[in-house]
Design a protein around this motif. Structure first.
Motif, short mmCIF file in Angstrom:
data_model
loop_
_atom_site.label_atom_id
_atom_site.label_comp_id
_atom_site.label_asym_id
_atom_site.label_seq_id
_atom_site.Cartn_x
_atom_site.Cartn_y
_atom_site.Cartn_z
N GLY A 1 0.80 -1.22 0.00
CA GLY A 1 0.00 0.00 0.00
C GLY A 1 0.83 1.27 0.00
N LYS A 2 0.14 2.41 0.05
CA LYS A 2 0.80 3.71 0.09
C LYS A 2 1.16 4.07 1.54
CE LYS A 2 -1.55 5.54 -3.99
NZ LYS A 2 -2.44 6.61 -4.52
N GLU A 3 2.27 4.77 1.69
CA GLU A 3 2.72 5.17 3.02
C GLU A 3 1.61 5.94 3.74
OE1 GLU A 3 6.63 7.35 4.90
OE2 GLU A 3 5.60 8.35 3.25
N ALA A 4 1.40 5.59 5.01
CA ALA A 4 0.38 6.26 5.82
C ALA A 4 0.91 6.42 7.24
CB ALA A 4 -0.92 5.46 5.82
N ILE A 5 0.90 7.66 7.73
CA ILE A 5 1.46 7.96 9.07
C ILE A 5 0.45 8.79 9.86
CG2 ILE A 5 3.36 9.00 10.35
CD1 ILE A 5 5.07 8.70 7.80
N SER A 6 0.11 8.32 11.05
CA SER A 6 -0.81 9.02 11.94
C SER A 6 -0.17 9.19 13.32
CB SER A 6 -2.13 8.24 12.11
OG SER A 6 -2.74 7.99 10.87
N HIS A 7 -0.30 10.38 13.89
CA HIS A 7 0.17 10.64 15.26
C HIS A 7 -1.07 10.71 16.16
CE1 HIS A 7 4.26 11.94 13.83
NE2 HIS A 7 3.55 12.11 12.72
N TYR A 8 -1.10 9.94 17.22
CA TYR A 8 -2.29 9.91 18.06
C TYR A 8 -1.95 10.21 19.51
CZ TYR A 8 -1.00 5.42 20.16
OH TYR A 8 -0.35 4.44 20.87
N GLN A 9 -2.96 10.69 20.23
CA GLN A 9 -2.84 10.93 21.67
C GLN A 9 -4.22 10.75 22.31
OE1 GLN A 9 -1.13 14.67 22.86
NE2 GLN A 9 -1.36 14.25 25.04
N VAL A 10 -4.27 9.98 23.38
CA VAL A 10 -5.52 9.79 24.11
C VAL A 10 -5.81 11.04 24.93
CG1 VAL A 10 -6.72 8.43 25.87
CG2 VAL A 10 -5.22 7.29 24.21
N LEU A 11 -7.00 11.61 24.75
CA LEU A 11 -7.40 12.80 25.48
C LEU A 11 -8.24 12.47 26.71
CD1 LEU A 11 -8.40 15.18 22.53
CD2 LEU A 11 -6.18 14.97 23.68
N ARG A 12 -9.00 11.37 26.62
CA ARG A 12 -9.88 11.00 27.72
C ARG A 12 -10.17 9.51 27.64
NH1 ARG A 12 -15.83 13.78 28.90
NH2 ARG A 12 -16.27 12.68 30.86
N THR A 13 -10.16 8.87 28.79
CA THR A 13 -10.42 7.43 28.84
C THR A 13 -11.72 7.17 29.61
OG1 THR A 13 -8.06 6.92 28.80
CG2 THR A 13 -9.52 5.20 29.57
N PHE A 14 -12.55 6.33 29.01
CA PHE A 14 -13.80 5.90 29.65
C PHE A 14 -13.64 4.42 30.05
CE2 PHE A 14 -14.63 9.14 26.47
CZ PHE A 14 -15.35 10.09 27.20
N ASN A 15 -14.69 3.85 30.56
CA ASN A 15 -14.62 2.46 30.99
C ASN A 15 -14.39 1.51 29.81
OD1 ASN A 15 -14.76 0.27 32.79
ND2 ASN A 15 -16.94 -0.02 32.36
N GLN A 16 -15.07 1.78 28.69
CA GLN A 16 -14.98 0.89 27.53
C GLN A 16 -14.63 1.62 26.25
OE1 GLN A 16 -18.80 -1.02 27.50
NE2 GLN A 16 -18.36 -2.29 29.29
N ALA A 17 -14.14 2.84 26.36
CA ALA A 17 -13.83 3.62 25.16
C ALA A 17 -12.78 4.68 25.47
CB ALA A 17 -15.10 4.27 24.61
N SER A 18 -12.22 5.24 24.41
CA SER A 18 -11.23 6.31 24.56
C SER A 18 -11.49 7.39 23.52
CB SER A 18 -9.80 5.77 24.36
OG SER A 18 -9.48 4.76 25.28
N LEU A 19 -11.31 8.63 23.94
CA LEU A 19 -11.35 9.75 23.00
C LEU A 19 -9.92 10.02 22.57
CD1 LEU A 19 -12.95 12.02 21.56
CD2 LEU A 19 -12.43 13.47 23.55
N VAL A 20 -9.66 9.90 21.28
CA VAL A 20 -8.30 10.00 20.75
C VAL A 20 -8.21 11.16 19.76
CG1 VAL A 20 -6.46 8.76 19.54
CG2 VAL A 20 -8.06 7.51 21.00
N ARG A 21 -7.14 11.93 19.88
CA ARG A 21 -6.84 12.95 18.86
C ARG A 21 -5.83 12.36 17.89
NH1 ARG A 21 -4.47 17.91 21.43
NH2 ARG A 21 -2.53 16.74 21.34
N VAL A 22 -6.12 12.44 16.61
CA VAL A 22 -5.23 11.90 15.59
C VAL A 22 -4.83 13.01 14.63
CG1 VAL A 22 -4.92 10.16 13.79
CG2 VAL A 22 -6.41 9.67 15.75
N GLU A 23 -3.53 13.21 14.48
CA GLU A 23 -3.02 14.19 13.53
C GLU A 23 -2.43 13.45 12.34
OE1 GLU A 23 0.48 17.55 13.46
OE2 GLU A 23 -0.95 17.61 15.12
N LEU A 24 -2.88 13.80 11.15
CA LEU A 24 -2.45 13.10 9.95
C LEU A 24 -1.16 13.70 9.39
CD1 LEU A 24 -5.80 12.61 7.99
CD2 LEU A 24 -4.75 11.13 9.71
#
Length: 303
Positions: free
Chosen positions: A206-229
């Motif tokens: 495939g084509k090169e793909a790079i994502s930078h991520y950071q968890v902003l908030r954690t729940f019991n069964q989910a996470s809010l993630v910020r992803v910078e492309l």
């Protein structure tokens, strides 16, 4: 209101440092005009030197005025009245907060109700008949910021910034489970899945793909993630997060839970770029969409 075409131009007074340069060298090296745009300008004879049409091999002198005219162009997209959540607007750019469920462009079998229809109507009220030129695109079910250029030069310059890493795109994604580690870089090439016209997959071919991520908030069964492309592949955030074992909630295509939301919980929340004409750094942000916010509140109650 009488409809009219608004003609935009790029204008440069030749400084002493460019004395003796050819018109083409000035437009290509100093202004950054693409070969495609330059060829079109030559063909349409819209390059002027001191208000007279000029060929691109002509040399310029200090103090002369070089202009590249760009006429607004009519389009086959039908303008349609709709409420737009406009985040930023000037003579060169428009940024809109697109709701989930709305197409950016019309399709053959779906020609109305798209962002393009609404933007063209908005411009028509300003007296402009023009083409819809998105700088980047969002899937139908992804909400958030869509940036639209008012002329081909601005569109081309911003796409160059994307390739050079000067154009920042940040997404908010609500994903399954607790993401560990809480920040990092996903570097995994993306290809079209065999036998599908839509679904993507991780593949060495495939084509090169790079994502930078950071968890902003954690729940019991989910996470809010910020992803910078860092790259902009189709479905990049969705594919990369699913590859980590944390598919987006609501994303049925990549294994996300659809019990509480019927679209991928993905929102383009922030853009930053250098204004192609003014030169200033532009930063645009918008709050996460209401259905994602509601889903976060539901997960907070489960904690």
């Amino acid at each position: 209101m009488e409809n009219k075409c608004i003609i935009e131009k790029l204008q440069l007074i030749i400084p002493q440092t460019m004395d003796g340069w050819t018109v083409e060298r000035v437009l290509r090296r100093e202004v950054g005009v693409s070969r495609t745009l330059l060829r079109r300008a030559k063909r349409n004879r819209v390059i002027l030197l001191n208000q007279l049409p000029v060929k691109t091999n002509v040399t310029v002198k200090t103090g002369e005025v070089l202009e590249l005219w760009m006429g607004s162009q009519e389009t086959q997209v039908v303008p349609e009245r709709m409420e737009l959540n406009i985040l930023y607007e000037d003579a060169h750019l428009l940024a809109v907060n697109k709701p989930p469920g709305m197409l950016v462009h019309p399709l053959t079998n779906e020609t109305s109700g798209t962002l393009a229809n609404g933007v063209l109507y908005h411009w028509l009220q300003q007296g402009t008949i023009d083409r819809f030129r998105p700088v980047h695109r969002l899937d139908r079910n992804t909400s958030g910021i869509v940036l639209i250029a008012r002329n081909p030069y601005v569109q081309q310059q911003l796409q160059i910034q994307m390739k050079q890493g000067q154009f920042v795109r940040r997404y908010l994604a609500l994903v399954k489970g607790k993401v560990q580690p809480e920040q990092g870089v996903i570097q995994a090439p993306i290809a079209l899945e065999e036998g599908s016209f839509i679904k993507r997959m991780i593949s060495p071919a495939g084509k090169e793909a790079i994502s930078h991520y950071q968890v902003l908030r954690t729940f019991n069964q989910a996470s809010l993630v910020r992803v910078e492309l860092e790259t902009g592949r189709t479905h990049q955030v969705r594919v990369h997060m699913a590859h980590m074992g944390h598919p987006l909630l609501g994303d049925s295509l990549y294994g996300g839970d659809t019990s509480n939301i019927k679209r991928q919980a993905l929102h383009c929340a922030y853009l930053a770029f250098n204004h192609p004409v003014q030169g200033s750094r532009i930063k645009i942000s918008c709050s996460v969409a209401g259905d994602i916010r509601q889903l976060m509140e539901e997960h907070s109650k489960k904690a």
